[in-house]
Scaffold this motif. Sequence first.
Motif, PDB file in Angstrom:
ATOM      1  N   SER A  35       1.666   8.463  -1.732  1.00  0.00           N
ATOM      2  CA  SER A  35       1.517   8.723  -3.162  1.00  0.00           C
ATOM      3  C   SER A  35       1.421   7.403  -3.919  1.00  0.00           C
ATOM      4  CB  SER A  35       2.701   9.547  -3.681  1.00  0.00           C
ATOM      5  OG  SER A  35       3.932   8.863  -3.457  1.00  0.00           O
ATOM      6  N   TYR A  36       2.215   6.425  -3.502  1.00  0.00           N
ATOM      7  CA  TYR A  36       2.124   5.094  -4.131  1.00  0.00           C
ATOM      8  C   TYR A  36       0.768   4.468  -3.845  1.00  0.00           C
ATOM      9  CZ  TYR A  36       2.251   0.043  -4.312  1.00  0.00           C
ATOM     10  OH  TYR A  36       1.926  -1.266  -4.549  1.00  0.00           O
ATOM     11  N   ALA A  37       0.344   4.510  -2.579  1.00  0.00           N
ATOM     12  CA  ALA A  37      -0.888   3.839  -2.179  1.00  0.00           C
ATOM     13  C   ALA A  37      -2.079   4.339  -2.979  1.00  0.00           C
ATOM     14  CB  ALA A  37      -1.128   4.057  -0.682  1.00  0.00           C
ATOM     15  N   LEU A  38      -2.094   5.617  -3.323  1.00  0.00           N
ATOM     16  CA  LEU A  38      -3.241   6.168  -4.040  1.00  0.00           C
ATOM     17  C   LEU A  38      -3.063   6.098  -5.556  1.00  0.00           C
ATOM     18  CD1 LEU A  38      -5.976   7.509  -3.839  1.00  0.00           C
ATOM     19  CD2 LEU A  38      -4.847   9.722  -3.752  1.00  0.00           C
ATOM     20  N   VAL A  39      -1.950   6.625  -6.061  1.00  0.00           N
ATOM     21  CA  VAL A  39      -1.775   6.732  -7.511  1.00  0.00           C
ATOM     22  C   VAL A  39      -1.540   5.373  -8.157  1.00  0.00           C
ATOM     23  CG1 VAL A  39      -0.367   7.725  -9.357  1.00  0.00           C
ATOM     24  CG2 VAL A  39      -0.932   9.099  -7.335  1.00  0.00           C
ATOM     25  N   ILE A  40      -0.669   4.564  -7.575  1.00  0.00           N
ATOM     26  CA  ILE A  40      -0.307   3.282  -8.183  1.00  0.00           C
ATOM     27  C   ILE A  40      -1.238   2.164  -7.718  1.00  0.00           C
ATOM     28  CG2 ILE A  40       1.532   1.604  -8.537  1.00  0.00           C
ATOM     29  CD1 ILE A  40       2.099   4.343  -9.740  1.00  0.00           C
ATOM     30  N   ASN A  41      -1.502   2.103  -6.444  1.00  0.00           N
ATOM     31  CA  ASN A  41      -2.250   0.977  -5.898  1.00  0.00           C
ATOM     32  C   ASN A  41      -3.748   1.078  -6.114  1.00  0.00           C
ATOM     33  OD1 ASN A  41      -1.437  -1.431  -4.813  1.00  0.00           O
ATOM     34  ND2 ASN A  41      -1.694  -0.819  -2.692  1.00  0.00           N
ATOM     35  N   THR A  42      -4.277   2.303  -6.155  1.00  0.00           N
ATOM     36  CA  THR A  42      -5.730   2.466  -6.118  1.00  0.00           C
ATOM     37  C   THR A  42      -6.304   3.163  -7.341  1.00  0.00           C
ATOM     38  OG1 THR A  42      -5.592   2.623  -3.711  1.00  0.00           O
ATOM     39  CG2 THR A  42      -7.651   3.314  -4.726  1.00  0.00           C
ATOM     40  N   ALA A  43      -5.729   4.267  -7.756  1.00  0.00           N
ATOM     41  CA  ALA A  43      -6.395   5.122  -8.728  1.00  0.00           C
ATOM     42  C   ALA A  43      -5.898   4.935 -10.163  1.00  0.00           C
ATOM     43  CB  ALA A  43      -6.265   6.589  -8.310  1.00  0.00           C
ATOM     44  N   LEU A  44      -4.753   5.484 -10.482  1.00  0.00           N
ATOM     45  CA  LEU A  44      -4.351   5.601 -11.882  1.00  0.00           C
ATOM     46  C   LEU A  44      -3.853   4.298 -12.502  1.00  0.00           C
ATOM     47  CD1 LEU A  44      -2.576   9.074 -12.080  1.00  0.00           C
ATOM     48  CD2 LEU A  44      -4.942   8.477 -12.588  1.00  0.00           C
ATOM     49  N   PHE A  45      -2.945   3.596 -11.814  1.00  0.00           N
ATOM     50  CA  PHE A  45      -2.362   2.436 -12.470  1.00  0.00           C
ATOM     51  C   PHE A  45      -3.371   1.318 -12.745  1.00  0.00           C
ATOM     52  CE2 PHE A  45      -0.071  -1.661 -12.443  1.00  0.00           C
ATOM     53  CZ  PHE A  45       0.602  -1.494 -13.644  1.00  0.00           C
ATOM     54  N   PRO A  46      -4.277   0.974 -11.801  1.00  0.00           N
ATOM     55  CA  PRO A  46      -5.272  -0.053 -12.144  1.00  0.00           C
ATOM     56  C   PRO A  46      -6.122   0.340 -13.345  1.00  0.00           C
ATOM     57  CG  PRO A  46      -5.201   0.263  -9.780  1.00  0.00           C
ATOM     58  CD  PRO A  46      -4.369   1.360 -10.389  1.00  0.00           C
ATOM     59  N   LEU A  47      -6.517   1.622 -13.431  1.00  0.00           N
ATOM     60  CA  LEU A  47      -7.307   2.082 -14.571  1.00  0.00           C
ATOM     61  C   LEU A  47      -6.493   2.034 -15.858  1.00  0.00           C
ATOM     62  CD1 LEU A  47      -9.124   5.150 -12.957  1.00  0.00           C
ATOM     63  CD2 LEU A  47     -10.152   2.953 -13.570  1.00  0.00           C
ATOM     64  N   TYR A  48      -5.240   2.463 -15.780  1.00  0.00           N
ATOM     65  CA  TYR A  48      -4.380   2.435 -16.960  1.00  0.00           C
ATOM     66  C   TYR A  48      -4.111   0.993 -17.386  1.00  0.00           C
ATOM     67  CZ  TYR A  48      -0.251   3.089 -19.902  1.00  0.00           C
ATOM     68  OH  TYR A  48       0.654   3.062 -20.950  1.00  0.00           O
ATOM     69  N   PHE A  49      -3.891   0.119 -16.423  1.00  0.00           N
ATOM     70  CA  PHE A  49      -3.651  -1.297 -16.721  1.00  0.00           C
ATOM     71  C   PHE A  49      -4.849  -1.885 -17.461  1.00  0.00           C
ATOM     72  CE2 PHE A  49      -3.855  -5.820 -15.681  1.00  0.00           C
ATOM     73  CZ  PHE A  49      -2.558  -6.238 -15.954  1.00  0.00           C
ATOM     74  N   GLN A  50      -6.047  -1.585 -16.988  1.00  0.00           N
ATOM     75  CA  GLN A  50      -7.247  -2.087 -17.652  1.00  0.00           C
ATOM     76  C   GLN A  50      -7.382  -1.543 -19.066  1.00  0.00           C
ATOM     77  OE1 GLN A  50     -10.291  -1.089 -14.664  1.00  0.00           O
ATOM     78  NE2 GLN A  50     -10.676  -3.281 -14.471  1.00  0.00           N
TER      79      GLN A  50
END
Length: 459
Positions: A35-50
């Motif tokens: 769940s971390y690898a996908l949601v935080i590392n790859t999908a949602l957090f990078p987009l939200y950070f940007q």
Amino acid sequence: MPAATKNNARTPSTVKVDDPRTMRAWAFYDWANSSYALVINTALFPLYFQSVMNDAPQVLNLFGYEISANAAYSYSLSLSFLILVLLSPVLSSIAGSRGNKLSFLKFFCTLGALSCMGLFFFKSADQVLWALLFNITASIGFYGSLVFYNAYLPEIASPAQQDMLSARGFSLGYVGSLLILIISLVLIQVVADESNRGFYTRLCFFLTGCWWLGFAQYSFARLPKNRAITRHEQRERALARQSYFDLFTDSFEELQHTVRDLVKSKQIKWFLTSFFFYSVGMQTIFLIATFIGTELNLSQTKMIITIMLLQVVAIIGAMLFSWLSKRIGTTWVLMSAVGIWIIVCLLIYTLSAQDPDGQNRFFGIAGLVGLVMGGLQSMSRSTYSKLLPTSHDSATFFSFYDILEKLAIIVGTGVHGYLINKTGTTHASSLALAAFFVVGLICLSRLKVHERRALIKPH
């Protein structure tokens, strides 16, 4: 390996090889932590950070240095892996001396999950340092736990079962992470509206931490806590009575002994050299995938859907590569996967926001990435496990494996961060990563993997 004599109802004290219950519990940790690898590392957090940093100056002043927000994100991951490289030998020595990998698995899992929950409080660009800090500690928690998680593989499964079990773990991880991403997508796109979408996105970070920590309890309850201590490990037990400084220095001396043992085998030497170079490319592309989509002006929804489809393809890829390894051999499967990664890098270089068909080409590239991502990760883990001797504690050897992977990520994210800071696009870094894959492919061509062989003489 001695058979189990008496199993505790919650945490078995000894290891029983090929026990279905233990193997199921081991594989299920992939369901939890992915769940971390996908949601935080790859999908949602990078987009939200940007999206948060788009409202801030394009160049950040961090500790006196001016860097772009994307480069700061990449460098934060590099820092987390550098910390892990320094910690891994010490942690594996402590775990070996106490014969207790489970405690360290629990610690890093908890650290990572709580860090994911902490990202809920990242609301504006003014809090970017806190966001980067939680991103670092979440990464340390995730990858730190993998040292001890992977070390269980050769202890709980025979060589004949390790490809299958490794693939099962990755497949469960893809399914679990896909499910939490679907839940997140429903919250963001259906439940939320324009006024509170940021809140629901941050809520997904919190739920990711809960998912990881919650489902991990199933694995913690059933994985063996201790196993019989070998003669090699008796020496490590003395480390527990030493000062922290002596422990630190002796841990790195033990790592040197491990390296010397490993390089005695030409097969392990060629495999680890190849693993380092292709991991530079594989792990970096996995971490920067959302930035590539952003350059093509993909919407957040399209990016998330693409990543979801990638996960589905990755499940197929992990099982396909496990099946192929029995038909054509592990070496050819690994070489084929690395060859496809080289093609992926070259295709990424040709992508352009001005190309009207660029987004469709990106979707096709994502499909290729999904096919080889799970397969190469799964086969790498099981191949290394089968090459290891059975006379030592596997945590020490997997610690070195983990260090190599982290060094690869440091190099990859560092190269990417430098090039994107200089050029503003991912084109240059995609060519650089292709070169790493080429070197990995050359090293793999020298590898001949046997299913079971005593490759290293015991101490």
